[in-house]
Design a protein around this motif. Structure first.
Motif, mmCIF file in Angstrom:
data_model
loop_
_atom_site.group_PDB
_atom_site.id
_atom_site.type_symbol
_atom_site.label_atom_id
_atom_site.label_comp_id
_atom_site.label_asym_id
_atom_site.label_seq_id
_atom_site.Cartn_x
_atom_site.Cartn_y
_atom_site.Cartn_z
ATOM 1 N N MET A 72 -5.264 -14.819 -13.931
ATOM 2 C CA MET A 72 -4.272 -15.694 -13.235
ATOM 3 C C MET A 72 -2.961 -15.262 -13.459
ATOM 4 S SD MET A 72 -6.180 -19.273 -13.452
ATOM 5 C CE MET A 72 -5.232 -20.203 -12.351
ATOM 6 N N MET A 73 -2.580 -14.840 -14.617
ATOM 7 C CA MET A 73 -1.225 -14.549 -14.761
ATOM 8 C C MET A 73 -0.724 -13.191 -14.309
ATOM 9 S SD MET A 73 -0.669 -16.284 -18.635
ATOM 10 C CE MET A 73 0.861 -16.070 -18.919
ATOM 11 N N THR A 74 -1.729 -12.436 -14.310
ATOM 12 C CA THR A 74 -1.353 -10.988 -14.105
ATOM 13 C C THR A 74 -1.709 -10.640 -12.733
ATOM 14 O OG1 THR A 74 -3.557 -10.182 -14.826
ATOM 15 C CG2 THR A 74 -1.625 -9.995 -16.241
ATOM 16 N N ALA A 75 -2.407 -11.577 -11.981
ATOM 17 C CA ALA A 75 -2.828 -11.240 -10.558
ATOM 18 C C ALA A 75 -1.620 -10.744 -9.418
ATOM 19 C CB ALA A 75 -3.621 -12.589 -9.914
ATOM 20 N N VAL A 76 -0.610 -11.761 -9.542
ATOM 21 C CA VAL A 76 0.319 -11.505 -8.629
ATOM 22 C C VAL A 76 1.159 -10.209 -8.927
ATOM 23 C CG1 VAL A 76 2.972 -12.787 -7.975
ATOM 24 C CG2 VAL A 76 0.862 -14.113 -8.419
ATOM 25 N N PRO A 77 1.657 -9.969 -10.222
ATOM 26 C CA PRO A 77 2.260 -8.639 -10.276
ATOM 27 C C PRO A 77 1.394 -7.288 -9.880
ATOM 28 C CG PRO A 77 1.843 -9.464 -12.454
ATOM 29 C CD PRO A 77 1.385 -10.452 -11.355
ATOM 30 N N LEU A 78 0.240 -7.508 -10.236
ATOM 31 C CA LEU A 78 -0.663 -6.389 -9.957
ATOM 32 C C LEU A 78 -0.855 -6.084 -8.384
ATOM 33 C CD1 LEU A 78 -3.590 -6.654 -12.406
ATOM 34 C CD2 LEU A 78 -1.631 -4.994 -12.476
ATOM 35 N N THR A 79 -0.879 -7.299 -7.637
ATOM 36 C CA THR A 79 -1.015 -7.347 -6.227
ATOM 37 C C THR A 79 0.327 -6.590 -5.580
ATOM 38 O OG1 THR A 79 -2.371 -9.272 -6.157
ATOM 39 C CG2 THR A 79 -1.489 -8.600 -4.196
ATOM 40 N N ALA A 80 1.272 -7.100 -6.261
ATOM 41 C CA ALA A 80 2.721 -6.421 -5.859
ATOM 42 C C ALA A 80 2.605 -5.121 -5.922
ATOM 43 C CB ALA A 80 4.017 -7.309 -6.542
ATOM 44 N N MET A 81 2.056 -4.437 -7.163
ATOM 45 C CA MET A 81 1.965 -3.014 -7.173
ATOM 46 C C MET A 81 1.208 -2.514 -6.215
ATOM 47 S SD MET A 81 1.762 -2.777 -11.440
ATOM 48 C CE MET A 81 1.284 -1.170 -11.403
ATOM 49 N N LEU A 82 0.013 -3.005 -5.877
ATOM 50 C CA LEU A 82 -1.021 -2.563 -5.113
ATOM 51 C C LEU A 82 -0.431 -2.633 -3.386
ATOM 52 C CD1 LEU A 82 -3.841 -1.623 -4.340
ATOM 53 C CD2 LEU A 82 -4.477 -3.890 -4.012
ATOM 54 N N GLN A 83 0.524 -3.566 -3.360
ATOM 55 C CA GLN A 83 1.165 -3.526 -2.075
ATOM 56 C C GLN A 83 2.126 -2.237 -1.771
ATOM 57 O OE1 GLN A 83 4.212 -6.834 -1.397
ATOM 58 N NE2 GLN A 83 3.698 -7.052 0.604
ATOM 59 N N ILE A 84 2.746 -2.244 -2.972
ATOM 60 C CA ILE A 84 3.854 -0.708 -2.720
ATOM 61 C C ILE A 84 2.895 0.345 -2.582
ATOM 62 C CG2 ILE A 84 5.438 0.208 -4.106
ATOM 63 C CD1 ILE A 84 6.022 -2.232 -5.538
ATOM 64 N N VAL A 85 1.817 0.710 -3.484
ATOM 65 C CA VAL A 85 1.156 1.705 -3.105
ATOM 66 C C VAL A 85 0.469 1.888 -1.757
ATOM 67 C CG1 VAL A 85 -0.829 3.270 -3.821
ATOM 68 C CG2 VAL A 85 0.696 1.906 -5.620
ATOM 69 N N LEU A 86 0.108 1.012 -1.331
ATOM 70 C CA LEU A 86 -0.750 0.791 -0.001
ATOM 71 C C LEU A 86 0.207 0.919 1.099
ATOM 72 C CD1 LEU A 86 -3.338 -1.843 -0.173
ATOM 73 C CD2 LEU A 86 -3.749 0.517 -0.283
ATOM 74 N N THR A 87 1.571 0.337 0.889
ATOM 75 C CA THR A 87 2.713 0.590 1.963
ATOM 76 C C THR A 87 3.027 2.160 1.847
ATOM 77 O OG1 THR A 87 3.180 -1.658 1.619
ATOM 78 C CG2 THR A 87 5.009 -0.043 2.718
ATOM 79 N N LYS A 88 3.212 2.810 0.878
ATOM 80 C CA LYS A 88 3.808 4.095 0.647
ATOM 81 C C LYS A 88 2.584 4.990 1.457
ATOM 82 C CE LYS A 88 7.729 3.624 -1.264
ATOM 83 N NZ LYS A 88 8.872 4.021 -0.561
ATOM 84 N N LEU A 89 1.343 4.675 1.089
ATOM 85 C CA LEU A 89 0.180 5.576 1.618
ATOM 86 C C LEU A 89 0.248 5.138 3.279
ATOM 87 C CD1 LEU A 89 -2.514 4.957 -0.765
ATOM 88 C CD2 LEU A 89 -1.359 6.878 -0.472
ATOM 89 N N TRP A 90 0.457 4.031 3.527
ATOM 90 C CA TRP A 90 0.202 3.795 5.163
ATOM 91 C C TRP A 90 1.475 4.459 5.935
ATOM 92 C CZ3 TRP A 90 -3.212 1.443 7.913
ATOM 93 C CH2 TRP A 90 -3.107 1.060 9.234
ATOM 94 N N TYR A 91 2.904 4.829 5.411
ATOM 95 C CA TYR A 91 3.802 5.338 5.993
ATOM 96 C C TYR A 91 3.911 6.643 5.072
ATOM 97 C CZ TYR A 91 4.767 0.864 7.957
ATOM 98 O OH TYR A 91 4.480 -0.359 8.644
ATOM 99 N N PHE A 92 2.943 7.442 4.874
ATOM 100 C CA PHE A 92 3.147 8.588 4.373
ATOM 101 C C PHE A 92 4.052 9.760 4.880
ATOM 102 C CE2 PHE A 92 1.300 12.821 2.808
ATOM 103 C CZ PHE A 92 1.625 12.707 1.521
ATOM 104 N N ASN A 93 3.357 9.865 6.175
ATOM 105 C CA ASN A 93 4.013 10.839 7.275
ATOM 106 C C ASN A 93 5.439 10.598 7.479
ATOM 107 O OD1 ASN A 93 1.589 12.082 7.586
ATOM 108 N ND2 ASN A 93 0.819 10.950 9.160
#
Length: 354
Positions: free
Chosen positions: A324-345
């Motif tokens: 519960m304590m680590t879910a939010v920061p890990l999700t924020a990290m995943l959001q950054i990675v997915l956003t960067k992959l989505w706008y890779f081009n």
């Protein structure tokens, strides 16, 4: 071209294998994880000291290791103060709470029976049975917790040697972290390394901001709860304050959970105190959730409340309180990675390589 592509994918496979290996030995790497957390918290202090000495004072020769020493001294000072004025009194108070837990549970049982036996409150017998079983389990768990406390002391003593590695690792991460990061990403050829460096830097800024922001929020909640507990003369004020500080690391539902023990303890004193505690905690959570937290964390964690609630429950289901304590920061990290992959081009177009 084929040779270059083969080399590239071999490097990717090696990195994936390295990540899997590190994930498998996480229980052994906890000193390194703690060192990373301290590094993210202390980095602005070290950078600020070094920039001040080089640009304001004009000491261009000022080395980075010399800027790390004041940060370490600050940590030592804060740790000594916390141990002296918070940890040691908390241990005494928490021990007293465990010793008095059977009496408190018996008082709660009497209070519950008094409430449910009146003509104004008529609850189904199933609910009454659930409440009584819950109180009995809390009492039994408190005795078990007291027994485990002795073993926990020995366990902490055995891990003190591992704690000695934390300041050493933190020192080298603060001193050579940038070079280590650049060196690790240099296995990829341009422009991939620049793109990955941008991703790592954004994750670094987000995690650092999140940790520092949560530390400020938890400290603020600890102080406010402690003051309120002393004003209302609630029993075990340090326990309530520390619980509120820990619960602050669980967004949305944590502050609600921390209010329950205070309300229960207030109910043993009288209904008037219960009303005061409920109103006070509601005002504290309103100010914290609507004013303080958005100002401190609004620019760091950009997740919808529904997403936050979902990942908290998922993390709690699989990994308990740590999840519960680590879910939010890990999700924020995943959001950054997915956003960067989505706008890779888009990155490549901005970089001028497409």
């Amino acid at each position: 071209m084929l040779k270059k592509s083969t080399q590239y994918w071999l490097r990717v496979v090696l990195i994936v294998l390295a990540v899997i290996f590190l994930w498998a030995i996480i229980p052994v790497l906890w000193p390194l994880i703690v060192s990373f957390i301290f590094t993210l918290i202390l980095l602005p202090i070290v950078n600020g000291i070094q920039d001040y000495m080089r640009h304001r004072v004009g000491a261009t020769w000022f080395p980075r290791w010399l800027a790390i020493l004041p940060a370490f001294l600050l940590v030592v000072l804060v740790t000594a103060l916390v141990i002296q004025f918070i940890v040691l009194p908390f241990i005494v108070e928490f021990t007293r709470l465990l010793n008095n837990l059977p009496y408190l549970i018996s008082q709660l049982i009497v209070l519950w029976q008094t409430l449910t036996s009146g003509q104004w409150v008529a609850l189904p017998p199933q609910i009454d049975a659930i409440v009584m079983n819950t109180l009995a389990r809390i009492s039994a768990y408190g005795v078990e917790l007291a027994q485990r406390g002795i073993f926990a002391i020995f366990s902490i003593a055995t891990t003190m040697l591992e704690l000695l590695l934390v300041p050493i690792m933190t020192f080298y991460l603060l001193k050579d972290g940038r070079r280590l990061k650049t060196k690790a990403l240099s296995i990829f050829a341009p422009p991939h390394n620049r793109y990955l460096l941008d991703v790592v830097n954004q994750i670094h800024r987000t995690m650092g901001g999140y940790l520092r922001g949560q530390l400020v929020l938890a400290t603020n909640m600890f102080c406010v709860t402690l003051i309120v507990a002393y004003i209302y003369d609630l029993p075990y004020p340090l326990v309530l304050a520390l619980l509120a500080a820990i619960a602050e690391w669980i967004p949305i539902i944590g502050p609600i959970v921390s209010a329950v023990p205070a309300i229960v303890l207030a109910s043993l004193v009288g209904p008037a105190l219960v009303v005061k505690v409920v109103i006070t905690y509601a005002l504290i959570q309103l100010i914290d959730g609507q004013i303080v937290m958005p100002k401190i964390m609004g620019h760091v964690i950009k997740l919808h409340p529904l997403v936050i609630l979902t990942v908290i429950f998922v993390g709690g289901y699989f990994y308990g309180i740590i999840g519960m304590m680590t879910a939010v920061p890990l999700t924020a990290m995943l959001q950054i990675v997915l956003t960067k992959l989505w706008y890779f081009n888009s990155f490549y177009k901005k970089d001028g390589t497409v």
